[in-house]
Design an enzyme around this catalytic site. Structure first.
Site, short mmCIF file in Angstrom:
data_model
loop_
_atom_site.label_atom_id
_atom_site.label_comp_id
_atom_site.label_asym_id
_atom_site.label_seq_id
_atom_site.Cartn_x
_atom_site.Cartn_y
_atom_site.Cartn_z
N HIS A 191 0.87 -1.19 0.00
CA HIS A 191 0.00 0.00 0.00
C HIS A 191 0.90 1.23 0.00
O HIS A 191 1.86 1.29 0.76
CB HIS A 191 -0.90 -0.02 1.25
CG HIS A 191 -2.00 1.00 1.20
ND1 HIS A 191 -1.76 2.35 1.33
CD2 HIS A 191 -3.33 0.87 1.02
CE1 HIS A 191 -2.91 3.00 1.25
NE2 HIS A 191 -3.88 2.13 1.06
N GLU A 242 -6.63 5.39 1.44
CA GLU A 242 -6.66 5.88 0.05
C GLU A 242 -7.69 7.01 -0.11
O GLU A 242 -7.59 7.83 -1.01
CB GLU A 242 -7.05 4.69 -0.83
CG GLU A 242 -6.86 4.89 -2.28
CD GLU A 242 -6.75 3.53 -2.98
OE1 GLU A 242 -5.87 2.73 -2.62
OE2 GLU A 242 -7.55 3.29 -3.88
N ARG A 273 -6.44 10.55 -0.41
CA ARG A 273 -6.16 10.98 -1.79
C ARG A 273 -7.46 11.17 -2.55
O ARG A 273 -7.63 12.14 -3.30
CB ARG A 273 -5.26 9.96 -2.50
CG ARG A 273 -3.81 10.07 -2.09
CD ARG A 273 -2.98 8.91 -2.62
NE ARG A 273 -3.19 7.71 -1.84
CZ ARG A 273 -3.25 6.48 -2.34
NH1 ARG A 273 -3.12 6.29 -3.64
NH2 ARG A 273 -3.43 5.45 -1.56
N ARG A 317 -2.74 0.88 -6.68
CA ARG A 317 -1.79 0.87 -5.56
C ARG A 317 -0.39 0.40 -5.98
O ARG A 317 0.60 0.92 -5.47
CB ARG A 317 -2.31 -0.08 -4.48
CG ARG A 317 -3.50 0.50 -3.80
CD ARG A 317 -4.09 -0.45 -2.83
NE ARG A 317 -5.18 0.23 -2.15
CZ ARG A 317 -5.95 -0.33 -1.26
NH1 ARG A 317 -5.78 -1.59 -0.94
NH2 ARG A 317 -6.91 0.36 -0.68
N HIS A 336 0.33 -4.88 2.65
CA HIS A 336 -1.05 -4.58 3.02
C HIS A 336 -2.03 -5.72 2.78
O HIS A 336 -2.88 -6.00 3.60
CB HIS A 336 -1.47 -3.35 2.21
CG HIS A 336 -2.84 -2.87 2.49
ND1 HIS A 336 -3.26 -2.57 3.77
CD2 HIS A 336 -3.91 -2.63 1.68
CE1 HIS A 336 -4.51 -2.17 3.73
NE2 HIS A 336 -4.93 -2.21 2.47
N HIS A 337 -1.91 -6.38 1.64
CA HIS A 337 -2.94 -7.36 1.29
C HIS A 337 -2.29 -8.54 0.57
O HIS A 337 -1.39 -8.35 -0.24
CB HIS A 337 -3.98 -6.70 0.36
CG HIS A 337 -5.21 -7.54 0.16
ND1 HIS A 337 -6.32 -7.45 0.97
CD2 HIS A 337 -5.50 -8.48 -0.76
CE1 HIS A 337 -7.24 -8.30 0.56
NE2 HIS A 337 -6.77 -8.94 -0.49
N ARG A 390 -5.09 -5.77 -5.85
CA ARG A 390 -6.47 -5.50 -5.44
C ARG A 390 -6.77 -4.01 -5.52
O ARG A 390 -5.95 -3.18 -5.14
CB ARG A 390 -6.68 -5.97 -4.00
CG ARG A 390 -8.02 -5.55 -3.44
CD ARG A 390 -8.28 -6.13 -2.09
NE ARG A 390 -7.53 -5.55 -1.01
CZ ARG A 390 -7.79 -4.37 -0.44
NH1 ARG A 390 -8.79 -3.61 -0.89
NH2 ARG A 390 -7.06 -3.93 0.57
P1 FAD Z 1 -10.07 -10.81 8.43
O1 FAD Z 1 -10.98 -9.67 8.64
O2 FAD Z 1 -8.62 -10.56 8.55
O3 FAD Z 1 -10.53 -11.95 9.43
C1 FAD Z 1 -9.87 -13.18 9.53
C2 FAD Z 1 -9.91 -13.62 10.98
O4 FAD Z 1 -9.49 -14.97 11.09
C3 FAD Z 1 -8.97 -12.81 11.85
O5 FAD Z 1 -9.66 -12.27 12.93
C4 FAD Z 1 -7.92 -13.83 12.29
O6 FAD Z 1 -7.37 -13.56 13.56
C5 FAD Z 1 -8.73 -15.10 12.28
N1 FAD Z 1 -7.95 -16.34 12.20
C6 FAD Z 1 -6.84 -16.58 11.46
N2 FAD Z 1 -6.42 -17.83 11.63
C7 FAD Z 1 -7.28 -18.42 12.50
C8 FAD Z 1 -7.35 -19.71 13.08
N3 FAD Z 1 -6.45 -20.65 12.79
N4 FAD Z 1 -8.35 -19.98 13.96
C9 FAD Z 1 -9.27 -19.03 14.27
N5 FAD Z 1 -9.22 -17.77 13.76
C10 FAD Z 1 -8.25 -17.48 12.87
N6 FAD Z 1 -10.49 -3.29 2.11
C11 FAD Z 1 -11.47 -2.55 1.52
O7 FAD Z 1 -12.19 -3.06 0.67
N7 FAD Z 1 -11.67 -1.27 1.89
C12 FAD Z 1 -10.90 -0.64 2.82
O8 FAD Z 1 -11.13 0.52 3.14
C13 FAD Z 1 -9.84 -1.37 3.42
N8 FAD Z 1 -9.02 -0.78 4.33
C14 FAD Z 1 -8.07 -1.55 4.95
C15 FAD Z 1 -7.25 -0.98 5.95
C16 FAD Z 1 -6.34 -1.75 6.62
C17 FAD Z 1 -5.46 -1.11 7.67
C18 FAD Z 1 -6.20 -3.13 6.32
C19 FAD Z 1 -5.22 -3.98 7.05
C20 FAD Z 1 -6.98 -3.70 5.34
C21 FAD Z 1 -7.92 -2.92 4.64
N9 FAD Z 1 -8.72 -3.48 3.65
C22 FAD Z 1 -9.69 -2.73 3.05
C23 FAD Z 1 -8.63 -4.92 3.35
C24 FAD Z 1 -9.74 -5.65 4.07
O9 FAD Z 1 -9.98 -5.07 5.34
C25 FAD Z 1 -9.44 -7.13 4.26
O10 FAD Z 1 -8.94 -7.71 3.10
C26 FAD Z 1 -10.71 -7.88 4.63
O11 FAD Z 1 -11.36 -7.21 5.68
C27 FAD Z 1 -10.41 -9.30 5.03
O12 FAD Z 1 -11.55 -9.82 5.64
P2 FAD Z 1 -11.59 -11.35 6.06
O13 FAD Z 1 -12.84 -11.52 6.82
O14 FAD Z 1 -11.34 -12.19 4.90
O15 FAD Z 1 -10.32 -11.49 7.02
#
Ligand code: FAD
Length: 598
Positions: A391, A404, A407, A428, A530-531, A570
């Site tokens: 990022h 983002e 910006r 990005r 970041h991703h 992404r």
């Molecule tokens: P997560 O939300 O990461 O959840 C996965 C969960 O699984 C975590 O809580 C983890 O601890 C848990 N886990 C892992 N392994 C295990 C295990 N073995 N047993 C039990 N639990 C486990 N995307 C956008 O579209 N818009 C945005 O504005 C944006 N801003 C972002 C800002 C930041 C700072 C970051 C880091 C990311 C951002 N993203 C954004 C990306 C987006 O937030 C993530 O890609 C998305 O939320 C991932 O969601 P998820 O549910 O797949 O995973």
């Protein structure tokens, strides 16, 4: 008692005596540790733990008792005098025990990502190191664990981020008994950190503003952003179901009324709460409330260490390591893997992209990727693992991501010579590459008062000490250490481009605001990882695909743990869409799968 039985009995008695004395020793150290407020107020073990003294993995009763004495988060936040108010943070209303400990030194959970010298009052002053590595029970080389009990559920969901919550709520509403497991002490994952918003095409909010967006355009831009390496079928589902995803969120109580533009997109497609508030904390609060309303069994401190299968290609459950309850098995008719990505795992990032090792990560400490390897162990195919996104704008030397949308709201990227050097709203990968091509490998975001007022997140960056401010562009240049005349000329040229609606230098399509006074602001930024775009291969039904190219029965996945949706890069705003669109599909298909099997 015979001689044969006497020896083991004596050994057992001796072992029990040793264990008791160890426990006694531990107890006396525990009570001396509790010599703060608790000791002064004659708090007993039962006051915190209840009569049975038992502690469940989610520490539910314990936390209820904390609140009973100390009050809830809102009450505590109102009393907190510090500038950084830990009870009023983006983590929301979580367990008190995520930070406060009874028997070991307390530690601010915030210190995993930030570096606040945050001292926790009551119960000890000694802080645990904030850079302690998260222990992965499922890490390669760890020996297999033995379950001590067995439970059952219709659907088990691994990981309580956005995808996990959406899948759980959807499966529950379709009639399934769901258990949602989270390894960290709080739920939310990376989803809770999302600051920008969720992309969706042809929504009622766009139409209300007279905008005519088209999912076909979202497909085109997502494919282009992903360098055409995305799975086009998954992208079509993402785009054509995105407006439905926003309606679903609104039906749960979310606010998606504000619109902004993200990089690589030609229209305002990124939806977020009114005033530009961060989307992640808002959605996670909505999900937590909805899961609680439905009595969904959500367990924190519960790490999945193995996905179980019958050896004939059908998933049968998971093995879990609970913080207090130990290792146990949950037999399930379907499993949904929503365990997120691995951008916080330095070793793994270094393995796939050695040049990114040791760069700062914007991710929560639990984003370590084992959801992918647990799936691979039972035959899932992993794709695009080396596609790791950098990022462009992490705050200087911190782990704080500067969204983002800053910006998108009009801020410009300026180098150490005081000049713009890239279209701020390019994708990005390109923006990061342009920053890394500067001799200092860093840059500044420069903005004015109008931009600050349009995006409340900037106030958060000010509170975190990331922002320099001045009453004039020349004054700001002095603070940034860049030539004042060059920066002034850069701002004048950009403001002209705003008025002319044409950016001859960098062809930026959208300039919503000029960089104007009375105050001017700058944020020093560097790219950071970041991703992770790669992961478990899925099809459009969110079924996990095996190495043989066929779906693995009873196994679904959604969100950042999967690969294919985002290709090799992404677009900002598309990940939250991914979590909602594919989380819903996974939840709904898992529930139908078990019904059809009955
Ligand atoms: P997560 O939300 O990461 O959840 C996965 C969960 O699984 C975590 O809580 C983890 O601890 C848990 N886990 C892992 N392994 C295990 C295990 N073995 N047993 C039990 N639990 C486990 N995307 C956008 O579209 N818009 C945005 O504005 C944006 N801003 C972002 C800002 C930041 C700072 C970051 C880091 C990311 C951002 N993203 C954004 C990306 C987006 O937030 C993530 O890609 C998305 O939320 C991932 O969601 P998820 O549910 O797949 O995973």
């Amino acid at each position: 008692m015979t001689r044969k039985t006497m020896v083991p009995a004596l050994l057992l008695t001796a072992a029990l005596l040793i264990a008791a004395s160890i426990a006694w020793g531990a107890d006396s150290s525990k009570s001396s540790f509790l010599s703060g407020v608790h000791k002064k107020n004659n708090v007993t073990c039962a006051d915190c733990h209840g009569k049975s003294l038992a502690v469940d993995d989610s520490e539910t009763a314990l936390n209820k008792n904390c609140r009973g004495c100390h009050g809830g988060f809102e009450e505590l936040a109102a009393k907190t005098k510090e500038h950084i108010n830990p009870h009023k943070s983006h983590l929301g209303d979580t367990n008190c025990t995520a930070c406060h400990k009874g028997h070991v030194a307390s530690k601010a959970y915030c210190n995993y990502c930030h570096s606040f010298a945050m001292k926790i009052p009551a119960m000890g002053t000694e802080q645990e190191s904030s850079d302690k590595k998260w222990v992965q029970e499922s890490a390669p080389g760890k020996k297999e664990l033995k379950s001590t009990r067995v439970e059952s559920a219709d659907v088990v969901v691994i990981g309580a981020g956005g995808s996990g919550y959406v899948a759980s709520i959807t499966a529950h509403d379709a009639g399934a008994k769901v258990i949602l497991l989270e390894k960290m002490p709080i739920t939310g994952g990376n989803s809770m950190l999302a600051a920008g918003g969720i992309n969706a095409a042809r929504t009622r909010y766009q139409e209300r503003l007279g905008m005519h967006d088209d999912p076909a355009e979202m497909v085109k831009e997502t494919m282009k952003g992903g360098r055409d390496k995305n799975d086009p079928e998954l992208v079509k589902v993402l785009a054509y179901k995105s407006a439905d995803a926003v309606d679903f969120l609104v039906s749960l109580g979310a606010d998606m009324t504000d619109l902004v533009r993200s990089g690589g997109v030609a229209v305002d497609r990124t939806h977020r709460p009114v005033g530009g508030a961060a989307v992640g904390p808002h959605l996670i609060k909505v999900y937590r409330d909805n899961a609680a309303k439905r009595n969904i069994d959500v367990r924190v401190n519960s790490e999945v260490v193995q996905i179980l299968s019958d050896g004939k290609g059908r998933v049968t459950g998971v093995q879990v390591k609970g913080k207090h309850s130990g290792v146990y098995t949950i037999n399930a008719k379907a499993v949904i893997d929503t365990a997120g990505g691995f951008a916080a795992n330095n070793e793994l990032v270094g393995f796939y992209k050695p040049q990114f090792k040791e760069t700062a990560s914007s991710n929560q400490p639990g984003a370590t990727g084992e959801g992918m390897f647990l799936a691979e162990k039972i035959g899932a195919k992993l794709i695009d693992m080396e596609q790791i996104q950098i990022h462009p704008t992490m705050g200087g030397d911190t782990k704080v991501l500067v969204s983002e949308t800053v910006r998108g709201s009009g801020a410009i990227l300026v180098n150490h010579a005081g000049k713009r050097f890239v279209n701020e709203l390019t994708t990005r990968d390109k923006a990061s590459a342009a920053i890394l091509a500067q001799p200092e490998k860093s840059a500044f975001l420069v903005l004015g008062e109008g931009i600050r007022k349009s995006n409340v997140q900037i106030d958060g960056y000010i509170a975190l000490g990331l922002v320099q401010e001045a009453d004039s562009v020349a004054g700001l240049a002095a603070k940034m250490g860049v030539p004042a005349d060059v920066l002034t000329a850069t701002v004048v040229a950009y403001n002209k481009a705003f008025e002319a609606k044409k950016d001859p230098e960098f062809q930026r399509q959208d300039i919503p605001r000029p960089v104007d006074g009375p105050k001017y602001y700058a944020i020093w930024v560097k790219p950071g990882r970041h991703h992770t775009m790669g992961g478990v291969k899925i099809n459009t039904e969110a079924q996990v695909i095996g190495k043989d190219g066929k779906p693995i029965a009873g196994f679904y996945a959604a969100g950042e743990v999967t690969g294919g949706v985002h290709g090799w890069n992404r677009l900002g705003g598309n990940a939250i869409t991914d979590t909602v669109v594919f989380g819903r599909i996974a939840g709904s298909n898992a529930a139908s799968f078990i019904k059809n099997e009955k």
